[in-house]
Design a protein around this motif. Structure first.
Motif, PDB file in Angstrom:
ATOM      1  N   VAL A 193      27.065  54.247  21.955  1.00  0.00           N
ATOM      2  CA  VAL A 193      26.497  52.935  22.298  1.00  0.00           C
ATOM      3  C   VAL A 193      27.584  51.867  22.227  1.00  0.00           C
ATOM      4  O   VAL A 193      27.681  50.998  23.102  1.00  0.00           O
ATOM      5  CB  VAL A 193      25.320  52.580  21.371  1.00  0.00           C
ATOM      6  CG1 VAL A 193      24.848  51.145  21.621  1.00  0.00           C
ATOM      7  CG2 VAL A 193      24.164  53.546  21.593  1.00  0.00           C
ATOM      8  N   ASP A 194      28.412  51.927  21.188  1.00  0.00           N
ATOM      9  CA  ASP A 194      29.519  50.958  21.065  1.00  0.00           C
ATOM     10  C   ASP A 194      30.454  51.063  22.260  1.00  0.00           C
ATOM     11  O   ASP A 194      30.917  50.047  22.792  1.00  0.00           O
ATOM     12  CB  ASP A 194      30.304  51.214  19.768  1.00  0.00           C
ATOM     13  CG  ASP A 194      29.512  50.836  18.526  1.00  0.00           C
ATOM     14  OD1 ASP A 194      28.521  50.081  18.651  1.00  0.00           O
ATOM     15  OD2 ASP A 194      29.875  51.302  17.427  1.00  0.00           O
ATOM     16  N   TRP A 195      30.733  52.292  22.695  1.00  0.00           N
ATOM     17  CA  TRP A 195      31.611  52.472  23.862  1.00  0.00           C
ATOM     18  C   TRP A 195      30.977  51.875  25.107  1.00  0.00           C
ATOM     19  O   TRP A 195      31.670  51.226  25.906  1.00  0.00           O
ATOM     20  CB  TRP A 195      31.903  53.956  24.069  1.00  0.00           C
ATOM     21  CG  TRP A 195      32.748  54.212  25.275  1.00  0.00           C
ATOM     22  CD1 TRP A 195      34.117  54.137  25.353  1.00  0.00           C
ATOM     23  CD2 TRP A 195      32.283  54.532  26.602  1.00  0.00           C
ATOM     24  NE1 TRP A 195      34.523  54.413  26.643  1.00  0.00           N
ATOM     25  CE2 TRP A 195      33.436  54.651  27.423  1.00  0.00           C
ATOM     26  CE3 TRP A 195      31.037  54.733  27.155  1.00  0.00           C
ATOM     27  CZ2 TRP A 195      33.348  54.961  28.780  1.00  0.00           C
ATOM     28  CZ3 TRP A 195      30.943  55.045  28.512  1.00  0.00           C
ATOM     29  CH2 TRP A 195      32.090  55.153  29.304  1.00  0.00           C
ATOM     30  N   LEU A 196      29.682  52.082  25.298  1.00  0.00           N
ATOM     31  CA  LEU A 196      29.001  51.495  26.450  1.00  0.00           C
ATOM     32  C   LEU A 196      29.168  49.980  26.468  1.00  0.00           C
ATOM     33  O   LEU A 196      29.455  49.375  27.511  1.00  0.00           O
ATOM     34  CB  LEU A 196      27.506  51.848  26.422  1.00  0.00           C
ATOM     35  CG  LEU A 196      27.112  53.297  26.725  1.00  0.00           C
ATOM     36  CD1 LEU A 196      25.610  53.475  26.520  1.00  0.00           C
ATOM     37  CD2 LEU A 196      27.495  53.697  28.147  1.00  0.00           C
ATOM     38  N   GLU A 197      28.982  49.356  25.310  1.00  0.00           N
ATOM     39  CA  GLU A 197      29.069  47.892  25.248  1.00  0.00           C
ATOM     40  C   GLU A 197      30.499  47.406  25.472  1.00  0.00           C
ATOM     41  O   GLU A 197      30.714  46.386  26.124  1.00  0.00           O
ATOM     42  CB  GLU A 197      28.535  47.399  23.910  1.00  0.00           C
ATOM     43  CG  GLU A 197      27.047  47.666  23.724  1.00  0.00           C
ATOM     44  CD  GLU A 197      26.361  46.578  22.925  1.00  0.00           C
ATOM     45  OE1 GLU A 197      26.857  46.281  21.821  1.00  0.00           O
ATOM     46  OE2 GLU A 197      25.333  46.047  23.404  1.00  0.00           O
ATOM     47  N   LYS A 198      31.470  48.118  24.942  1.00  0.00           N
ATOM     48  CA  LYS A 198      32.856  47.711  25.137  1.00  0.00           C
ATOM     49  C   LYS A 198      33.300  47.905  26.589  1.00  0.00           C
ATOM     50  O   LYS A 198      34.147  47.174  27.091  1.00  0.00           O
ATOM     51  CB  LYS A 198      33.774  48.515  24.207  1.00  0.00           C
ATOM     52  CG  LYS A 198      33.629  48.137  22.739  1.00  0.00           C
ATOM     53  CD  LYS A 198      34.454  49.048  21.852  1.00  0.00           C
ATOM     54  CE  LYS A 198      34.270  48.695  20.388  1.00  0.00           C
ATOM     55  NZ  LYS A 198      34.963  49.654  19.480  1.00  0.00           N
ATOM     56  N   THR A 199      32.701  48.878  27.257  1.00  0.00           N
ATOM     57  CA  THR A 199      33.114  49.219  28.621  1.00  0.00           C
ATOM     58  C   THR A 199      32.386  48.399  29.671  1.00  0.00           C
ATOM     59  O   THR A 199      33.001  47.909  30.629  1.00  0.00           O
ATOM     60  CB  THR A 199      32.870  50.720  28.891  1.00  0.00           C
ATOM     61  OG1 THR A 199      33.544  51.486  27.886  1.00  0.00           O
ATOM     62  CG2 THR A 199      33.380  51.111  30.267  1.00  0.00           C
ATOM     63  N   PHE A 200      31.066  48.245  29.505  1.00  0.00           N
ATOM     64  CA  PHE A 200      30.245  47.626  30.543  1.00  0.00           C
ATOM     65  C   PHE A 200      29.673  46.271  30.150  1.00  0.00           C
ATOM     66  O   PHE A 200      29.030  45.609  30.967  1.00  0.00           O
ATOM     67  CB  PHE A 200      29.082  48.556  30.917  1.00  0.00           C
ATOM     68  CG  PHE A 200      29.514  49.933  31.311  1.00  0.00           C
ATOM     69  CD1 PHE A 200      30.241  50.143  32.474  1.00  0.00           C
ATOM     70  CD2 PHE A 200      29.221  51.029  30.516  1.00  0.00           C
ATOM     71  CE1 PHE A 200      30.655  51.403  32.843  1.00  0.00           C
ATOM     72  CE2 PHE A 200      29.625  52.300  30.879  1.00  0.00           C
ATOM     73  CZ  PHE A 200      30.351  52.493  32.043  1.00  0.00           C
ATOM     74  N   GLY A 201      29.901  45.848  28.910  1.00  0.00           N
ATOM     75  CA  GLY A 201      29.293  44.613  28.433  1.00  0.00           C
ATOM     76  C   GLY A 201      28.014  44.918  27.667  1.00  0.00           C
ATOM     77  O   GLY A 201      27.694  46.081  27.404  1.00  0.00           O
ATOM     78  N   PRO A 202      27.261  43.888  27.298  1.00  0.00           N
ATOM     79  CA  PRO A 202      26.056  44.117  26.491  1.00  0.00           C
ATOM     80  C   PRO A 202      25.109  45.114  27.163  1.00  0.00           C
ATOM     81  O   PRO A 202      24.932  45.092  28.383  1.00  0.00           O
ATOM     82  CB  PRO A 202      25.419  42.723  26.417  1.00  0.00           C
ATOM     83  CG  PRO A 202      26.523  41.771  26.722  1.00  0.00           C
ATOM     84  CD  PRO A 202      27.451  42.467  27.653  1.00  0.00           C
ATOM     85  N   VAL A 203      24.511  45.976  26.341  1.00  0.00           N
ATOM     86  CA  VAL A 203      23.502  46.901  26.858  1.00  0.00           C
ATOM     87  C   VAL A 203      22.153  46.524  26.254  1.00  0.00           C
ATOM     88  O   VAL A 203      22.086  46.052  25.116  1.00  0.00           O
ATOM     89  CB  VAL A 203      23.842  48.372  26.545  1.00  0.00           C
ATOM     90  CG1 VAL A 203      25.204  48.728  27.122  1.00  0.00           C
ATOM     91  CG2 VAL A 203      23.787  48.658  25.053  1.00  0.00           C
ATOM     92  N   PRO A 204      21.073  46.697  26.990  1.00  0.00           N
ATOM     93  CA  PRO A 204      19.756  46.335  26.469  1.00  0.00           C
ATOM     94  C   PRO A 204      19.440  47.079  25.170  1.00  0.00           C
ATOM     95  O   PRO A 204      19.865  48.220  24.967  1.00  0.00           O
ATOM     96  CB  PRO A 204      18.803  46.760  27.590  1.00  0.00           C
ATOM     97  CG  PRO A 204      19.654  46.842  28.816  1.00  0.00           C
ATOM     98  CD  PRO A 204      21.004  47.251  28.350  1.00  0.00           C
ATOM     99  N   MET A 205      18.668  46.432  24.323  1.00  0.00           N
ATOM    100  CA  MET A 205      18.322  47.041  23.041  1.00  0.00           C
ATOM    101  C   MET A 205      17.577  48.354  23.222  1.00  0.00           C
ATOM    102  O   MET A 205      17.749  49.287  22.433  1.00  0.00           O
ATOM    103  CB  MET A 205      17.489  46.067  22.215  1.00  0.00           C
ATOM    104  CG  MET A 205      18.265  44.862  21.708  1.00  0.00           C
ATOM    105  SD  MET A 205      17.202  43.745  20.747  1.00  0.00           S
ATOM    106  CE  MET A 205      18.435  42.610  20.090  1.00  0.00           C
ATOM    107  N   VAL A 206      16.738  48.448  24.259  1.00  0.00           N
ATOM    108  CA  VAL A 206      16.004  49.697  24.460  1.00  0.00           C
ATOM    109  C   VAL A 206      16.937  50.850  24.817  1.00  0.00           C
ATOM    110  O   VAL A 206      16.663  52.001  24.472  1.00  0.00           O
ATOM    111  CB  VAL A 206      14.911  49.545  25.549  1.00  0.00           C
ATOM    112  CG1 VAL A 206      13.812  48.612  25.103  1.00  0.00           C
ATOM    113  CG2 VAL A 206      15.503  49.104  26.878  1.00  0.00           C
ATOM    114  N   LEU A 207      18.039  50.564  25.484  1.00  0.00           N
ATOM    115  CA  LEU A 207      18.997  51.614  25.808  1.00  0.00           C
ATOM    116  C   LEU A 207      19.679  52.111  24.543  1.00  0.00           C
ATOM    117  O   LEU A 207      19.840  53.327  24.340  1.00  0.00           O
ATOM    118  CB  LEU A 207      20.033  51.105  26.809  1.00  0.00           C
ATOM    119  CG  LEU A 207      21.159  52.078  27.189  1.00  0.00           C
ATOM    120  CD1 LEU A 207      20.594  53.382  27.730  1.00  0.00           C
ATOM    121  CD2 LEU A 207      22.094  51.440  28.208  1.00  0.00           C
ATOM    122  N   SER A 208      20.064  51.184  23.679  1.00  0.00           N
ATOM    123  CA  SER A 208      20.637  51.575  22.390  1.00  0.00           C
ATOM    124  C   SER A 208      19.656  52.444  21.618  1.00  0.00           C
ATOM    125  O   SER A 208      20.025  53.486  21.063  1.00  0.00           O
ATOM    126  CB  SER A 208      20.984  50.326  21.578  1.00  0.00           C
ATOM    127  OG  SER A 208      21.284  50.655  20.234  1.00  0.00           O
TER     128      SER A 208
END
Length: 227
Positions: free
Chosen positions: A74-89
């Motif tokens: 999840v941290d990698w997703l946020e660092k790569t693509f920007g904020p991710v929705p809470m439901v995705l986390s």
């Protein structure tokens, strides 16, 4: 509750809301996971065969549970693509990857009913790293974005699930700092709304053209939890 969270938009991450909002998303994921467990158990009891969308019908495990590196992913997703929705986390950390494509012995066209698939972390392929392929998708989008937001691929479209050449994969729009996500299938809708539709139809939200679908899916939906 979901209406209120959606109304907050990105402000859902403000300290006054973030903790409670993430807790709501986590509870949604726990209920979804329990529903998926029930659906898988019932389908297996009915003789359903989970398999890949290929000519061979290669057997596929329907659920791959989150691994120990789910938080890091999840941290990698946020660092790569920007904020991710809470439901995705929540989904990545609590549910894992789901693949419900297959064939029912009393309903041969079940793969045409758009069975539930949400695969984010590539857990169906142990030892392989999904991140390079996601980066390739991102780079391809950046070269030819045409004003479209980036969509994180999470499932084949309904045609590919049925082993028929189709369109673009279903995806979640990123970046997105909201609680709920926007999923693009044939139409765009909130991720939670999509899940509600899926569980209301026993995991098969599309009409397959076979009247036997109703008897099978009605039995599957009994007692599922609201999300």
């Amino acid at each position: 509750m979901w209406h209120e969270l959606r109304q907050l938009g990105a402000h859902v991450r403000d300290p006054a809301f973030a903790g409670e909002a993430q807790a709501v998303c986590d509870e949604m994921a726990r209920r979804a996971r329990r529903n998926i467990d029930v659906l898988i158990e019932r389908l297996l009891e009915q003789g359903y065969r989970f398999h890949a969308n290929d000519d061979a019908g290669t057997p596929v495990p329907p659920l791959a549970a989150p691994g120990p590196d789910a938080e890091a992913f999840v941290d990698w997703l946020e660092k790569t693509f920007g904020p991710v929705p809470m439901v995705l986390s929540s989904w990545v950390r609590i549910v894992g990857d789901v693949w419900m494509v297959g064939t029912h012995p009393e309903w041969e066209t079940s793969a045409a009913a758009d069975p539930l698939v949400v695969e984010v972390a590539g857990l169906r392929y142990p030892g392989e790293d999904v991140r390079p392929s996601l980066l390739d998708e991102f780079e391809q989008w950046r070269e030819d974005r045409e004003g479209r937001p980036f969509r994180l691929p999470v499932a084949p479209d309904h045609l590919h699930k049925n082993n028929v050449s189709g369109g673009a994969p279903y995806g979640l729009v990123l970046p997105d700092a909201c609680a709920d996500a926007l999923v693009v299938t044939e139409v765009a809708m909130s991720f939670v709304t999509y899940l509600q539709r899926v569980f209301a139809t026993g995991g098969f939200p599309r009409w397959s053209g076979d009247d036997r679908q109703w008897a099978v899916t009605h039995a599957l939906t009994r007692g599922l939890e609201p999300v």
